[in-house]
Structure formats: structure tokens, C-alpha cells
Design an enzyme around this catalytic site. Structure first.
Site, PDB file in Angstrom:
ATOM      1  N   ASN A   1      -2.112  -4.922   4.514  1.00 21.66           N
ATOM      2  CA  ASN A   1      -2.967  -5.957   5.096  1.00 21.66           C
ATOM      3  C   ASN A   1      -4.387  -5.849   4.562  1.00 21.66           C
ATOM      4  OD1 ASN A   1      -0.718  -6.618   6.534  1.00 21.66           O
ATOM      5  ND2 ASN A   1      -1.360  -5.589   8.406  1.00 21.66           N
TER       6      ASN A   1
ATOM      7  N   HIS B   1      -3.853  -3.126  -0.727  1.00 18.01           N
ATOM      8  CA  HIS B   1      -4.033  -4.452  -1.337  1.00 18.01           C
ATOM      9  C   HIS B   1      -5.465  -4.945  -1.219  1.00 18.01           C
ATOM     10  CE1 HIS B   1       0.545  -5.317  -0.817  1.00 18.01           C
ATOM     11  NE2 HIS B   1       0.281  -4.556  -1.868  1.00 18.01           N
TER      12      HIS B   1
ATOM     13  N   ASN C   1      10.051  -4.122  13.420  1.00 23.78           N
ATOM     14  CA  ASN C   1       9.848  -5.430  12.800  1.00 23.78           C
ATOM     15  C   ASN C   1      10.459  -6.522  13.680  1.00 23.78           C
ATOM     16  OD1 ASN C   1       8.566  -6.289  10.260  1.00 23.78           O
ATOM     17  ND2 ASN C   1      10.496  -7.401   9.939  1.00 23.78           N
TER      18      ASN C   1
HETATM   19  C1  BV8 Z   1       2.240  -4.752  -9.205  1.00 24.49           C
HETATM   20  C2  BV8 Z   1      -3.295  -9.412  -1.211  1.00 24.49           C
HETATM   21  C3  BV8 Z   1       2.358  -3.516 -11.229  1.00 24.49           C
HETATM   22  C4  BV8 Z   1      -3.322 -10.889  -1.399  1.00 24.49           C
HETATM   23  C5  BV8 Z   1      -0.968  -9.001  -1.598  1.00 24.49           C
HETATM   24  C6  BV8 Z   1       9.476  -5.437  -8.394  1.00 24.49           C
HETATM   25  C7  BV8 Z   1      10.397  -6.342  -7.883  1.00 24.49           C
HETATM   26  C8  BV8 Z   1      10.012  -7.657  -7.606  1.00 24.49           C
HETATM   27  C9  BV8 Z   1       8.686  -8.087  -7.847  1.00 24.49           C
HETATM   28  C10 BV8 Z   1       7.792  -7.189  -8.349  1.00 24.49           C
HETATM   29  C11 BV8 Z   1       8.175  -5.880  -8.618  1.00 24.49           C
HETATM   30  N1  BV8 Z   1       7.078  -5.228  -9.098  1.00 24.49           N
HETATM   31  C12 BV8 Z   1       6.026  -6.085  -9.167  1.00 24.49           C
HETATM   32  C13 BV8 Z   1       6.428  -7.287  -8.709  1.00 24.49           C
HETATM   33  C14 BV8 Z   1       5.577  -8.477  -8.652  1.00 24.49           C
HETATM   34  C15 BV8 Z   1       4.840  -8.587  -7.329  1.00 24.49           C
HETATM   35  C16 BV8 Z   1       5.795  -8.831  -6.212  1.00 24.49           C
HETATM   36  O1  BV8 Z   1       6.161  -7.892  -5.496  1.00 24.49           O
HETATM   37  N2  BV8 Z   1       6.108 -10.093  -6.017  1.00 24.49           N
HETATM   38  C17 BV8 Z   1       6.976 -10.460  -4.900  1.00 24.49           C
HETATM   39  C18 BV8 Z   1       6.432 -11.739  -4.243  1.00 24.49           C
HETATM   40  C19 BV8 Z   1       8.381 -10.654  -5.423  1.00 24.49           C
HETATM   41  N3  BV8 Z   1       4.038  -7.402  -7.060  1.00 24.49           N
HETATM   42  C20 BV8 Z   1       2.801  -7.302  -7.590  1.00 24.49           C
HETATM   43  O2  BV8 Z   1       2.338  -8.108  -8.356  1.00 24.49           O
HETATM   44  C21 BV8 Z   1       1.979  -6.063  -7.203  1.00 24.49           C
HETATM   45  N4  BV8 Z   1       1.455  -5.462  -8.401  1.00 24.49           N
HETATM   46  O3  BV8 Z   1       3.417  -4.590  -9.005  1.00 24.49           O
HETATM   47  O4  BV8 Z   1       1.560  -4.254 -10.315  1.00 24.49           O
HETATM   48  C22 BV8 Z   1       2.219  -2.075 -10.964  1.00 24.49           C
HETATM   49  C23 BV8 Z   1       2.598  -1.533  -9.736  1.00 24.49           C
HETATM   50  C24 BV8 Z   1       2.469  -0.174  -9.521  1.00 24.49           C
HETATM   51  C25 BV8 Z   1       1.958   0.626 -10.517  1.00 24.49           C
HETATM   52  C26 BV8 Z   1       1.588   0.061 -11.730  1.00 24.49           C
HETATM   53  C27 BV8 Z   1       1.714  -1.291 -11.962  1.00 24.49           C
HETATM   54  C28 BV8 Z   1       0.797  -6.448  -6.356  1.00 24.49           C
HETATM   55  C29 BV8 Z   1       1.245  -6.989  -5.042  1.00 24.49           C
HETATM   56  C30 BV8 Z   1       0.022  -7.206  -4.131  1.00 24.49           C
HETATM   57  C31 BV8 Z   1      -0.144  -8.682  -3.848  1.00 24.49           C
HETATM   58  N5  BV8 Z   1      -1.198  -8.867  -2.862  1.00 24.49           N
HETATM   59  N6  BV8 Z   1      -1.968  -9.093  -0.731  1.00 24.49           N
HETATM   60  C32 BV8 Z   1      -3.746 -11.539  -0.125  1.00 24.49           C
HETATM   61  O5  BV8 Z   1      -3.503 -10.978   0.965  1.00 24.49           O
HETATM   62  O6  BV8 Z   1      -4.321 -12.638  -0.244  1.00 24.49           O
HETATM   63  S1  BV8 Z   1       0.591  -8.983  -1.006  1.00 24.49           S
HETATM   64  C33 BV8 Z   1       0.679  -9.834   0.458  1.00 24.49           C
HETATM   65  O7  BV8 Z   1       2.050  -9.785   0.844  1.00 24.49           O
HETATM   66  C34 BV8 Z   1      -0.044  -9.234   1.646  1.00 24.49           C
HETATM   67  O8  BV8 Z   1      -0.729  -8.041   1.395  1.00 24.49           O
HETATM   68  C35 BV8 Z   1       1.107  -8.979   2.615  1.00 24.49           C
HETATM   69  O9  BV8 Z   1       0.855  -7.955   3.482  1.00 24.49           O
HETATM   70  C36 BV8 Z   1       2.130  -8.637   1.630  1.00 24.49           C
HETATM   71  C37 BV8 Z   1       3.535  -8.434   1.991  1.00 24.49           C
HETATM   72  O10 BV8 Z   1       3.883  -9.366   2.898  1.00 24.49           O
HETATM   73  P1  BV8 Z   1       4.214  -8.814   4.375  1.00 24.49           P
HETATM   74  O11 BV8 Z   1       3.076  -7.965   4.826  1.00 24.49           O
HETATM   75  O12 BV8 Z   1       5.554  -8.200   4.371  1.00 24.49           O
HETATM   76  O13 BV8 Z   1       4.145 -10.148   5.165  1.00 24.49           O
HETATM   77  P2  BV8 Z   1       5.332 -11.209   5.364  1.00 24.49           P
HETATM   78  O14 BV8 Z   1       4.731 -12.438   5.960  1.00 24.49           O
HETATM   79  O15 BV8 Z   1       6.127 -11.299   4.105  1.00 24.49           O
HETATM   80  O16 BV8 Z   1       6.279 -10.508   6.441  1.00 24.49           O
HETATM   81  C38 BV8 Z   1       5.801 -10.306   7.742  1.00 24.49           C
HETATM   82  C39 BV8 Z   1       6.905  -9.557   8.465  1.00 24.49           C
HETATM   83  O17 BV8 Z   1       6.442  -9.257   9.790  1.00 24.49           O
HETATM   84  C40 BV8 Z   1       8.183 -10.385   8.621  1.00 24.49           C
HETATM   85  O18 BV8 Z   1       9.286  -9.557   8.290  1.00 24.49           O
HETATM   86  C41 BV8 Z   1       8.203 -10.740  10.112  1.00 24.49           C
HETATM   87  O19 BV8 Z   1       9.530 -10.739  10.633  1.00 24.49           O
HETATM   88  C42 BV8 Z   1       7.425  -9.617  10.711  1.00 24.49           C
HETATM   89  N7  BV8 Z   1       6.705  -9.975  11.939  1.00 24.49           N
HETATM   90  C43 BV8 Z   1       6.145 -11.167  12.272  1.00 24.49           C
HETATM   91  N8  BV8 Z   1       5.579 -11.064  13.482  1.00 24.49           N
HETATM   92  C44 BV8 Z   1       5.776  -9.781  13.909  1.00 24.49           C
HETATM   93  C45 BV8 Z   1       6.492  -9.079  12.922  1.00 24.49           C
HETATM   94  N9  BV8 Z   1       6.856  -7.788  13.056  1.00 24.49           N
HETATM   95  C46 BV8 Z   1       6.482  -7.156  14.182  1.00 24.49           C
HETATM   96  N10 BV8 Z   1       5.796  -7.756  15.184  1.00 24.49           N
HETATM   97  C47 BV8 Z   1       5.427  -9.058  15.081  1.00 24.49           C
HETATM   98  N11 BV8 Z   1       4.747  -9.657  16.080  1.00 24.49           N
END
Ligand code: BV8
Length: 244
Positions: free
Chosen positions: A91, A108, A208
Site C-alpha cells: 500500500n 511500492h 482476506n
Molecule cells: C517488477 C503502486 C521487475 C502504484 C503498485 C510475474 C508474473 C506476472 C506479472 C509480473 C511478474 N513480474 C513482474 C510482473 C509485472 C507486474 C505485475 O505484477 N503485473 C500484474 C498486474 C500482473 N509487476 C511489476 O511491474 C513490479 N515490478 O516486477 O519489476 C523486478 C522485480 C523484482 C526484482 C527485479 C526486477 C512492480 C509492481 C508494483 C506496481 N505498483 N502500486 C499505485 O498504487 O498507484 S501495485 C498496486 O497493486 C498496489 O500497490 C496494490 O497494493 C497492489 C496489489 O494489489 P492488492 O493490494 O492485492 O489490491 P487488490 O485490489 O488487487 O486486492 C485487494 C484484495 O483485498 C482483494 O483480494 C479483496 O478480496 C481483499 N479485500 C477487500 N476488502 C477487504 C479485503 N480483505 C480484507 N478485508 C477487507 N475489508
């Protein structure tokens, strides 16, 4: 569960949902018709900085209207009364900090911070003038002020503190705990933390609202809102560990 020596916690947008902070994929991850993955990238900033600046300025401003919830406070209690702990958060809000978490790694980035595009230095810039969605903010670190960008890790950029994250996971042993709260398991490398912790023998526990894509990584699953689930879970663990 016997008392662990070390705990690694990972949180995502779900832990802030009950504070009124929108999650990413709750409303199918759209913002003004843009997919988050399209707006939160270096290419978007280069191509259309005004739209990206507005996206972040509105979220930065929204920080002023939200408060930590019971789940944030439960993690502070776990840190203060339980064993050695590192809290890794995906977050970019400041709710863990405001709740009192200190061993905290915002992998992040942080909405409160801006980064000079020339020097790379970041500073907290949350004054009224810094929050105008239609005006960029200049740095104060260069002789000729330069535009600042959000100090956020965009898609395609390397998350912050990866060395520290790898070291914390590698230090986990059999019987230690990896607790994951409020994340859908979509975004890597954060989504790989639970599996990596399990690989070194830690017990993986999920809190979750619904099943994440990496459900199979968890030994124990508590489905429900974190604000209603986590305080009771922490209470039960601390009681068990302190009675042992
Ligand atoms: C990188 C800042 C290389 C932005 C964010 C491998 C496989 C697939 C893809 C990739 C991979 N490796 C890299 C990638 C590409 C990419 C990626 O993962 N893409 C995804 C979309 C497929 N990753 C990257 O580009 C990363 N960089 O890999 O660089 C590297 C890595 C390591 C070492 C060297 C080189 C960079 C990723 C960072 C992106 N920036 N945030 C902004 O915020 O504006 S990510 C963004 O998504 C937020 O930070 C957020 O937190 C994050 C993840 O989302 P979640 O937190 O899970 O939120 P979401 O809405 O999805 O889910 C919420 C959950 O809560 C749900 O499950 C829901 O049921 C639950 N919930 C809801 N209410 C409640 C609850 N649970 C409990 N109580 C509740 N009340």
C-alpha cells in the site's frame, strides 16, 4: 500455533478498504476509465503526465480524509507484544505509519512523498500547494528547480527494499509465521512472498475478504473483512504465546 521467533507480514489494499480507501480490483481496477496498470507506469507519466499527476494528486488528497482501522491497529499490537516482526506493505497510503507500525517497508512507495526527477531525492510534500491536481510540484534540492514525480513504484519498476525483503524471508525458519492480509495475489513480486516463506519452512496464514489467486500458498485461511477478523486472531495468538 506455537510461538514463532520471527514474523513477516505482507499487506495489500484490502487492509485499507474498511478505512474507505478504494482497492485496485474491487471496482475492476478502473480510474476515470483508465486501467490502473495503464496509469501507474513510467510510459504513462512520459506520455500524459497531467493525467498521471491528477490520478496521484486526488489519492494524495484523499489521505487527509481517512483513518487507520482496527486491522492496522491489530498489526501494531502484534509488533509490540509479539516476536520480532517486519511489516511489508504494497500500500502507498500512510495508514500503517499513522497506526504506529514502526518495522515497516512500503515496497511500492508512498503517496506522501515526491521524488525529484533530476536528483532522485525524495521528500514529503503534503502542503496545500503540493496537492493541486492541475499543477506540478518543483523540487527544492536542485539549483534550478526540477519537476517532481510521485515517489511510487510503477508497473515495470523495481519495488523498493527487495534486498531487505529477501533477507527477511531467508531468515524465516520452521515454525515462523508469514501473515498476509488484504491482497488479491495478482501483483508480483509481492505475490510470491508467501510461497517463498513456505519454502523456508514458515507457516503461511491469510486474512482476506475472498480467495486470492495464490490461495494454494497458504496453510491457514481466514476469509472475511480484516477489520473484523484480524484483532481476534492477534488476541488469540498473543494469549496462546504468552501462556506457553
Ligand atoms: C517488477 C503502486 C521487475 C502504484 C503498485 C510475474 C508474473 C506476472 C506479472 C509480473 C511478474 N513480474 C513482474 C510482473 C509485472 C507486474 C505485475 O505484477 N503485473 C500484474 C498486474 C500482473 N509487476 C511489476 O511491474 C513490479 N515490478 O516486477 O519489476 C523486478 C522485480 C523484482 C526484482 C527485479 C526486477 C512492480 C509492481 C508494483 C506496481 N505498483 N502500486 C499505485 O498504487 O498507484 S501495485 C498496486 O497493486 C498496489 O500497490 C496494490 O497494493 C497492489 C496489489 O494489489 P492488492 O493490494 O492485492 O489490491 P487488490 O485490489 O488487487 O486486492 C485487494 C484484495 O483485498 C482483494 O483480494 C479483496 O478480496 C481483499 N479485500 C477487500 N476488502 C477487504 C479485503 N480483505 C480484507 N478485508 C477487507 N475489508
Amino acid at each position: 500455533m506455537p510461538r514463532p521467533n520471527r514474523i513477516v507480514v505482507l499487506t495489500g489494499a484490502g487492509i485499507s478498504a474498511e478505512s474507505g480507501v478504494a482497492t485496485f480490483r474491487g471496482e475492476d481496477g478502473l480510474w476515470e476509465g483508465h486501467r490502473i496498470e495503464e496509469v501507474a507506469t513510467p510510459a504513462a507519466w512520459w506520455r500524459d503526465p497531467d493525467t498521471v499527476w491528477r490520478f496521484y494528486s486526488l489519492r494524495r488528497k484523499a489521505l487527509l480524509d481517512v483513518e487507520p482501522n482496527a486491522a492496522h491497529h491489530a498489526l501494531v499490537r502484534l509488533e509490540r507484544e509479539g516476536p520480532e516482526m517486519l511489516l511489508i506493505t504494497q500500500n502507498v497510503d500512510d495508514l500503517h505509519q499513522r497506526a504506529g507500525s514502526s518495522s515497516l517497508l512500503p515496497m511500492h512507495g508512498q503517496l506522501r512523498m515526491l521524488r525529484c526527477e533530476r536528483s532522485g531525492r525524495h521528500q514529503e510534500r503534503m502542503g496545500e500547494a503540493d496537492l493541486d491536481p492541475s499543477t506540478f510540484v518543483d523540487c527544492t534540492c536542485c539549483s534550478t528547480p526540477s519537476r517532481m514525480r510521485p515517489d511510487i513504484v510503477w508497473f515495470g519498476e523495481v519495488p523498493m527494499g527487495m534486498d531487505r525483503i529477501h533477507a527477511a524471508i531467508d531468515a524465516l525458519r520452521m515454525g515462523d509465521l508469514c501473515l498476509v492480509v488484504g491482497t488479491s495475489g495478482h501483483v508480483h513480486p509481492a505475490a510470491g512472498i508467501a510461497a517463498a516463506a513456505r519454502n523456508v519452512g514458515a507457516r503461511t496464514v491469510l486474512v482476506n475478504l475472498e480467495a486470492p489467486v495464490n490461495l494454494h500458498d497458504f496453510d491457514e485461511v481466514h476469509l472475511g473483512p480484516a477489520g473484523g477478523t484480524l484483532p481476534g486472531l492477534v488476541e488469540a495468538w498473543l494469549e496462546e504465546w504468552n501462556d506457553a
